[in-house]
Design a protein around this motif. Structure first.
Motif, PDB file in Angstrom:
ATOM      1  N   THR A 123       0.814  -1.204   0.000  1.00  0.00           N
ATOM      2  CA  THR A 123       0.000   0.000   0.000  1.00  0.00           C
ATOM      3  C   THR A 123       0.852   1.260   0.000  1.00  0.00           C
ATOM      4  N   THR A 143      -2.556  -7.973  -2.284  1.00  0.00           N
ATOM      5  CA  THR A 143      -3.475  -6.882  -2.603  1.00  0.00           C
ATOM      6  C   THR A 143      -2.681  -5.582  -2.699  1.00  0.00           C
ATOM      7  N   CYS A 145      -2.956  -1.038  -3.078  1.00  0.00           N
ATOM      8  CA  CYS A 145      -3.774   0.171  -3.052  1.00  0.00           C
ATOM      9  C   CYS A 145      -2.909   1.411  -2.851  1.00  0.00           C
ATOM     10  N   PRO A 147      -4.051   4.438  -0.887  1.00  0.00           N
ATOM     11  CA  PRO A 147      -5.182   4.936  -0.098  1.00  0.00           C
ATOM     12  C   PRO A 147      -5.014   6.331   0.481  1.00  0.00           C
ATOM     13  N   ASN A 150      -7.808   8.760   1.153  1.00  0.00           N
ATOM     14  CA  ASN A 150      -8.748   8.467   2.241  1.00  0.00           C
ATOM     15  C   ASN A 150      -8.345   9.117   3.561  1.00  0.00           C
ATOM     16  N   GLU A 173      -7.798   5.749 -11.325  1.00  0.00           N
ATOM     17  CA  GLU A 173      -8.816   4.985 -10.603  1.00  0.00           C
ATOM     18  C   GLU A 173      -8.309   4.602  -9.215  1.00  0.00           C
ATOM     19  N   THR A 177      -9.825   6.759  -5.921  1.00  0.00           N
ATOM     20  CA  THR A 177     -10.752   5.997  -5.067  1.00  0.00           C
ATOM     21  C   THR A 177     -10.083   5.504  -3.799  1.00  0.00           C
ATOM     22  N   GLU A 179      -9.227   2.622  -3.313  1.00  0.00           N
ATOM     23  CA  GLU A 179      -9.712   1.265  -3.055  1.00  0.00           C
ATOM     24  C   GLU A 179      -8.623   0.222  -3.311  1.00  0.00           C
ATOM     25  N   THR A 180      -8.767  -0.894  -2.623  1.00  0.00           N
ATOM     26  CA  THR A 180      -7.818  -1.993  -2.745  1.00  0.00           C
ATOM     27  C   THR A 180      -8.190  -2.881  -3.927  1.00  0.00           C
TER      28      THR A 180
END
Length: 273
Positions: A123, A143, A145, A147, A150, A173, A177, A179-180
């Motif tokens: 991340t 995963t 992201c 983030p 946020n 994107e 966002t 998002e993950t």
């Protein structure tokens, strides 16, 4: 080809563990659960990259991590602790982001191939680390992201590496966002090369590393440097530049040996650097 042998056992002190085996050095982020890029971690990783650059026995670098998180990005607690400084943390923030930029460029400019072995969450600056590597192999459980949006801190520096790996629409994107995305989506976006079952991740990364390690280290160095240089050029300039690179490459002993071996239907024996 020159014999490649194991030279250095694992070094378990500090936030980065280094282990050299058969020409492949594994640098493992070893400060779970977050494996955050604190100043100490970035300094340790940069130092290991410098050592690998100088060590002729190292032919490929694999960057991995322990625990469930590959890398959670910058150490937000370390950064926030400096808000009470007289300058509200400005000097420390500048030092941190400068160190991060230097680390990422050290990977891109490194003369040896760097492969990210990703199992877990990557991340923010952790994703930046993956995107900065030449290749990235991920487990199905990985995963990714960016983030920052946020938490009020847009992932502007991770954006540099991200936008040089995937299309602008996919990059925006992720950045907008926060998002993950899963590993399969990361492959579709172009962030990773392959997605494999966790139990085979180390085996497949090792296969990639050993395949690259079997090549001429001089030619890998020439090719990697040229790849990133031409990527920032216009079409005509890129062809002029890579044409000059190929001429110099043809004049190298490695090209003479490799082509001669191909024509003679024998195994190439790469000269020592």
């Amino acid at each position: 080809m020159a014999e490649i042998v194991a030279i250095k056992p694992a070094v378990a002190e500090g936030p980065v563990v280094s282990r050299l085996d058969n020409g492949v050095v594994r640098l493992t982020l070893a400060n779970p659960p977050a494996n955050a890029l604190s100043l100490a971690t970035m300094a340790a990783l940069t130092a290991e990259l410098d050592r690998a650059k100088a060590d002729k026995s190292v032919r490929v670098i694999v960057l991995g991590a322990t625990g469930k998180v590959f890398c959670a990005g910058h150490d937000l607690k370390e950064l926030s602790a400096h808000r009470d400084d007289a300058d509200r943390g400005r000097a420390f923030f500048e030092k941190t982001f400068s160190a991060c930029a230097s680390l990422m460029q050290a990977i891109v400019r490194h003369p040896k191939a760097v492969i990210a072995e990703v199992d877990g969450l990557a991340t923010a600056a952790g994703l930046q680390l993956v995107a900065s590597c030449d290749l990235a192999i991920a487990s199905h459980e990985a995963t990714f992201c960016t983030p920052g949006v946020n938490i009020g801190l847009f992932c502007s520096t991770p954006m540099v590496a991200l936008s040089r790996n995937i299309s602008r629409k996919y990059a925006m994107e992720m950045l907008l966002t926060g998002e993950t995305i899963d590993a399969v989506t990361a492959k579709e976006f172009g962030l990773v090369n392959r997605v494999v079952p966790r139990e085979y991740l180390n085996q497949i990364v090792t296969k990639y590393a050993q395949t690259i390690a079997s090549k001429s280290s001089l030619v890998v160095k020439i090719g990697k440097e040229a790849f990133y240089e031409q990527a920032e050029m216009g079409l005509a300039e890129a062809y002029d530049y890579t044409g000059r690179v190929m001429v110099e490459n043809m004049l190298a002993r490695d090209a003479e040996e490799g082509i001669g071996a191909f024509i003679g239907k024998r195994q190439a024996e790469w000269p020592e650097e």
